[in-house]
Design a protein around this motif. Structure first.
Motif, PDB file in Angstrom:
ATOM      1  N   MET A  56      51.082  -0.420  43.658  1.00 39.80           N
ATOM      2  CA  MET A  56      51.565   0.845  44.213  1.00 39.80           C
ATOM      3  C   MET A  56      53.066   0.850  44.030  1.00 39.80           C
ATOM      4  O   MET A  56      53.766  -0.076  44.481  1.00 39.80           O
ATOM      5  CB  MET A  56      51.218   0.951  45.704  1.00 39.80           C
ATOM      6  CG  MET A  56      51.720   2.221  46.367  1.00 39.80           C
ATOM      7  SD  MET A  56      50.773   3.662  45.849  1.00 39.80           S
ATOM      8  CE  MET A  56      51.930   4.968  46.246  1.00 39.80           C
ATOM      9  N   VAL A  57      53.589   1.867  43.340  1.00 35.49           N
ATOM     10  CA  VAL A  57      55.015   1.982  43.061  1.00 35.49           C
ATOM     11  C   VAL A  57      55.537   3.227  43.768  1.00 35.49           C
ATOM     12  O   VAL A  57      55.051   4.335  43.513  1.00 35.49           O
ATOM     13  CB  VAL A  57      55.297   2.079  41.548  1.00 35.49           C
ATOM     14  CG1 VAL A  57      56.798   2.150  41.285  1.00 35.49           C
ATOM     15  CG2 VAL A  57      54.662   0.908  40.803  1.00 35.49           C
ATOM     16  N   GLY A  58      56.512   3.040  44.657  1.00 36.70           N
ATOM     17  CA  GLY A  58      57.050   4.166  45.389  1.00 36.70           C
ATOM     18  C   GLY A  58      58.523   4.021  45.667  1.00 36.70           C
ATOM     19  O   GLY A  58      59.141   3.004  45.335  1.00 36.70           O
ATOM     20  N   ASP A  59      59.072   5.063  46.306  1.00 35.68           N
ATOM     21  CA  ASP A  59      60.483   5.042  46.685  1.00 35.68           C
ATOM     22  C   ASP A  59      60.661   5.136  48.197  1.00 35.68           C
ATOM     23  O   ASP A  59      61.789   5.205  48.671  1.00 35.68           O
ATOM     24  CB  ASP A  59      61.250   6.174  45.991  1.00 35.68           C
ATOM     25  CG  ASP A  59      60.846   7.556  46.482  1.00 35.68           C
ATOM     26  OD1 ASP A  59      59.660   7.753  46.829  1.00 35.68           O
ATOM     27  OD2 ASP A  59      61.713   8.452  46.509  1.00 35.68           O
ATOM     28  N   SER A  60      59.550   5.133  48.944  1.00 35.41           N
ATOM     29  CA  SER A  60      59.641   5.256  50.399  1.00 35.41           C
ATOM     30  C   SER A  60      58.744   4.239  51.086  1.00 35.41           C
ATOM     31  O   SER A  60      57.801   3.705  50.489  1.00 35.41           O
ATOM     32  CB  SER A  60      59.238   6.667  50.842  1.00 35.41           C
ATOM     33  OG  SER A  60      57.843   6.845  50.691  1.00 35.41           O
ATOM     34  N   LEU A  61      59.041   3.998  52.344  1.00 39.65           N
ATOM     35  CA  LEU A  61      58.247   3.056  53.126  1.00 39.65           C
ATOM     36  C   LEU A  61      56.804   3.528  53.233  1.00 39.65           C
ATOM     37  O   LEU A  61      55.879   2.720  53.166  1.00 39.65           O
ATOM     38  CB  LEU A  61      58.872   2.865  54.516  1.00 39.65           C
ATOM     39  CG  LEU A  61      58.249   1.779  55.386  1.00 39.65           C
ATOM     40  CD1 LEU A  61      58.258   0.424  54.693  1.00 39.65           C
ATOM     41  CD2 LEU A  61      58.975   1.701  56.726  1.00 39.65           C
ATOM     42  N   ARG A  62      56.581   4.838  53.362  1.00 36.10           N
ATOM     43  CA  ARG A  62      55.198   5.309  53.496  1.00 36.10           C
ATOM     44  C   ARG A  62      54.384   5.043  52.239  1.00 36.10           C
ATOM     45  O   ARG A  62      53.182   4.799  52.313  1.00 36.10           O
ATOM     46  CB  ARG A  62      55.150   6.767  53.922  1.00 36.10           C
ATOM     47  CG  ARG A  62      55.547   7.749  52.867  1.00 36.10           C
ATOM     48  CD  ARG A  62      55.314   9.176  53.339  1.00 36.10           C
ATOM     49  NE  ARG A  62      56.087  10.053  52.486  1.00 36.10           N
ATOM     50  CZ  ARG A  62      56.983  10.916  52.913  1.00 36.10           C
ATOM     51  NH1 ARG A  62      57.223  11.035  54.188  1.00 36.10           N
ATOM     52  NH2 ARG A  62      57.632  11.672  52.064  1.00 36.10           N
ATOM     53  N   ASP A  63      55.024   5.069  51.057  1.00 35.21           N
ATOM     54  CA  ASP A  63      54.314   4.693  49.831  1.00 35.21           C
ATOM     55  C   ASP A  63      53.855   3.240  49.911  1.00 35.21           C
ATOM     56  O   ASP A  63      52.710   2.911  49.593  1.00 35.21           O
ATOM     57  CB  ASP A  63      55.218   4.850  48.600  1.00 35.21           C
ATOM     58  CG  ASP A  63      55.663   6.279  48.348  1.00 35.21           C
ATOM     59  OD1 ASP A  63      54.879   7.206  48.592  1.00 35.21           O
ATOM     60  OD2 ASP A  63      56.812   6.445  47.882  1.00 35.21           O
ATOM     61  N   LEU A  64      54.776   2.385  50.333  1.00 33.94           N
ATOM     62  CA  LEU A  64      54.480   0.951  50.413  1.00 33.94           C
ATOM     63  C   LEU A  64      53.428   0.669  51.470  1.00 33.94           C
ATOM     64  O   LEU A  64      52.533  -0.161  51.261  1.00 33.94           O
ATOM     65  CB  LEU A  64      55.764   0.172  50.696  1.00 33.94           C
ATOM     66  CG  LEU A  64      56.898   0.363  49.677  1.00 33.94           C
ATOM     67  CD1 LEU A  64      58.140  -0.384  50.122  1.00 33.94           C
ATOM     68  CD2 LEU A  64      56.466  -0.055  48.280  1.00 33.94           C
ATOM     69  N   GLU A  65      53.510   1.350  52.599  1.00 36.56           N
ATOM     70  CA  GLU A  65      52.524   1.162  53.672  1.00 36.56           C
ATOM     71  C   GLU A  65      51.129   1.572  53.199  1.00 36.56           C
ATOM     72  O   GLU A  65      50.137   0.908  53.498  1.00 36.56           O
ATOM     73  CB  GLU A  65      52.910   1.983  54.905  1.00 36.56           C
ATOM     74  CG  GLU A  65      54.124   1.446  55.624  1.00 36.56           C
ATOM     75  CD  GLU A  65      54.650   2.374  56.707  1.00 36.56           C
ATOM     76  OE1 GLU A  65      55.403   1.886  57.562  1.00 36.56           O
ATOM     77  OE2 GLU A  65      54.328   3.593  56.702  1.00 36.56           O
ATOM     78  N   THR A  66      51.056   2.648  52.427  1.00 42.60           N
ATOM     79  CA  THR A  66      49.781   3.101  51.886  1.00 42.60           C
ATOM     80  C   THR A  66      49.199   2.054  50.954  1.00 42.60           C
ATOM     81  O   THR A  66      48.028   1.694  51.056  1.00 42.60           O
ATOM     82  CB  THR A  66      49.948   4.436  51.135  1.00 42.60           C
ATOM     83  OG1 THR A  66      50.534   5.390  52.019  1.00 42.60           O
ATOM     84  CG2 THR A  66      48.626   4.963  50.634  1.00 42.60           C
ATOM     85  N   GLY A  67      50.023   1.561  50.035  1.00 43.18           N
ATOM     86  CA  GLY A  67      49.562   0.545  49.101  1.00 43.18           C
ATOM     87  C   GLY A  67      49.152  -0.739  49.796  1.00 43.18           C
ATOM     88  O   GLY A  67      48.128  -1.341  49.468  1.00 43.18           O
ATOM     89  N   GLY A 119      45.547  -2.990  49.884  1.00 41.01           N
ATOM     90  CA  GLY A 119      45.549  -4.279  49.205  1.00 41.01           C
ATOM     91  C   GLY A 119      46.274  -4.312  47.876  1.00 41.01           C
ATOM     92  O   GLY A 119      46.063  -5.221  47.073  1.00 41.01           O
ATOM     93  N   CYS A 120      47.128  -3.336  47.620  1.00 37.46           N
ATOM     94  CA  CYS A 120      47.885  -3.296  46.360  1.00 37.46           C
ATOM     95  C   CYS A 120      49.071  -4.260  46.397  1.00 37.46           C
ATOM     96  O   CYS A 120      49.612  -4.551  47.453  1.00 37.46           O
ATOM     97  CB  CYS A 120      48.458  -1.891  46.131  1.00 37.46           C
ATOM     98  SG  CYS A 120      47.260  -0.587  45.896  1.00 37.46           S
ATOM     99  N   HIS A 121      49.503  -4.687  45.218  1.00 33.30           N
ATOM    100  CA  HIS A 121      50.816  -5.280  45.063  1.00 33.30           C
ATOM    101  C   HIS A 121      51.806  -4.134  45.210  1.00 33.30           C
ATOM    102  O   HIS A 121      51.496  -2.992  44.848  1.00 33.30           O
ATOM    103  CB  HIS A 121      50.983  -5.929  43.690  1.00 33.30           C
ATOM    104  CG  HIS A 121      50.015  -7.023  43.407  1.00 33.30           C
ATOM    105  ND1 HIS A 121      50.000  -8.211  44.092  1.00 33.30           N
ATOM    106  CD2 HIS A 121      49.021  -7.101  42.496  1.00 33.30           C
ATOM    107  CE1 HIS A 121      49.047  -8.987  43.618  1.00 33.30           C
ATOM    108  NE2 HIS A 121      48.431  -8.342  42.648  1.00 33.30           N
ATOM    109  N   LEU A 122      53.011  -4.426  45.694  1.00 30.38           N
ATOM    110  CA  LEU A 122      53.956  -3.367  46.017  1.00 30.38           C
ATOM    111  C   LEU A 122      55.242  -3.470  45.215  1.00 30.38           C
ATOM    112  O   LEU A 122      55.797  -4.561  45.065  1.00 30.38           O
ATOM    113  CB  LEU A 122      54.298  -3.411  47.510  1.00 30.38           C
ATOM    114  CG  LEU A 122      53.109  -3.385  48.469  1.00 30.38           C
ATOM    115  CD1 LEU A 122      53.582  -3.574  49.900  1.00 30.38           C
ATOM    116  CD2 LEU A 122      52.321  -2.100  48.312  1.00 30.38           C
ATOM    117  N   ALA A 123      55.710  -2.305  44.750  1.00 26.68           N
ATOM    118  CA  ALA A 123      56.992  -2.233  44.050  1.00 26.68           C
ATOM    119  C   ALA A 123      57.756  -1.019  44.567  1.00 26.68           C
ATOM    120  O   ALA A 123      57.208   0.076  44.660  1.00 26.68           O
ATOM    121  CB  ALA A 123      56.790  -2.127  42.543  1.00 26.68           C
ATOM    122  N   LEU A 124      59.013  -1.249  44.893  1.00 25.85           N
ATOM    123  CA  LEU A 124      59.922  -0.192  45.315  1.00 25.85           C
ATOM    124  C   LEU A 124      60.895   0.075  44.180  1.00 25.85           C
ATOM    125  O   LEU A 124      61.444  -0.867  43.606  1.00 25.85           O
ATOM    126  CB  LEU A 124      60.701  -0.616  46.566  1.00 25.85           C
ATOM    127  CG  LEU A 124      61.766   0.357  47.078  1.00 25.85           C
ATOM    128  CD1 LEU A 124      61.113   1.564  47.740  1.00 25.85           C
ATOM    129  CD2 LEU A 124      62.713  -0.336  48.052  1.00 25.85           C
TER     130      LEU A 124
END
Length: 189
Positions: free
Chosen positions: A126-137, A141-146
């Motif tokens: 999951m690649v996002g620019d906000s905390l809610r993106d990361l929380e969703t991922g 169970g996704c790996h996370l990238a900001l």
């Protein structure tokens, strides 16, 4: 075997974000190299999906037809670059609608899981620019990238909820890193 899927937030990751919302195709401006980066992921065997909150619909700033026009253009540009988007999931609701699809709720990723016939998100990103993106991922169970584009620098500066998250300047630098990791893994076999 884990699936090879990258889920991207849209505004702030693929294209420039705006506190005034992206209300028309003219206001939708992809970041340099983001379209090419999506194509490169696809060419390397990754399925790419988009999960995006679009509360501007609920707020009356634009219509679903306008959003679909923007997404048609996104598909068109990715296709011209030699790639493909597997699915675009969006939430048209506002923050007070208490829906299941508005990030950080998991509904958009569950939709992607159903459409792509995934058993789970193990090995997915999951690649996002906000905390809610990361929380969703993280919830799925996704790996996370900001990425530092969009609201990413502000999210990074706040520093909360970033445990286990890799941080990149932009989508292109994430894709460079991921494809290098993939090549190194293949070379080690």
């Amino acid at each position: 075997m884990s699936e090879k899927v990258v889920v991207l937030d849209r505004d702030g990751v693929i294209n420039q974000d705006s506190d005034e919302y992206i209300k028309s195709l003219d206001e939708w401006v992809p970041y340099p190299q983001s379209i090419e980066s999506i194509a490169r992921l696809h060419q390397a065997g990754w399925q790419v999906a988009v999960a995006t909150n679009q509360s501007g619909i609920a707020r009356g700033f634009y219509t679903k037809a306008t959003l679909e026009n923007i997404h048609r253009e996104l598909h068109r540009r990715v296709n011209i670059a030699g790639g493909e988007l597997a699915h675009i999931a969006y939430c048209p609701h506002g923050p007070d609608d208490f829906c299941h699809c508005r990030k950080p709720q998991p509904g958009l990723l569950e939709q992607i899981q159903d459409v792509l016939h995934l058993t789970d998100f193990e090995g997915c990103w999951m690649v996002g620019d906000s905390l809610r993106d990361l929380e969703t991922g993280a919830a799925m169970g996704c790996h996370l990238a900001l990425v530092r584009t969009g609201k990413g620098l502000k999210t990074e500066a706040q520093g909360e909820g970033l445990e286990g998250t890799l941080i990149f300047d932009d989508l292109a630098s994430f894709v460079d890193w991921l494809l290098l990791e993939q090549q190194n893994e293949l070379n080690c076999r």
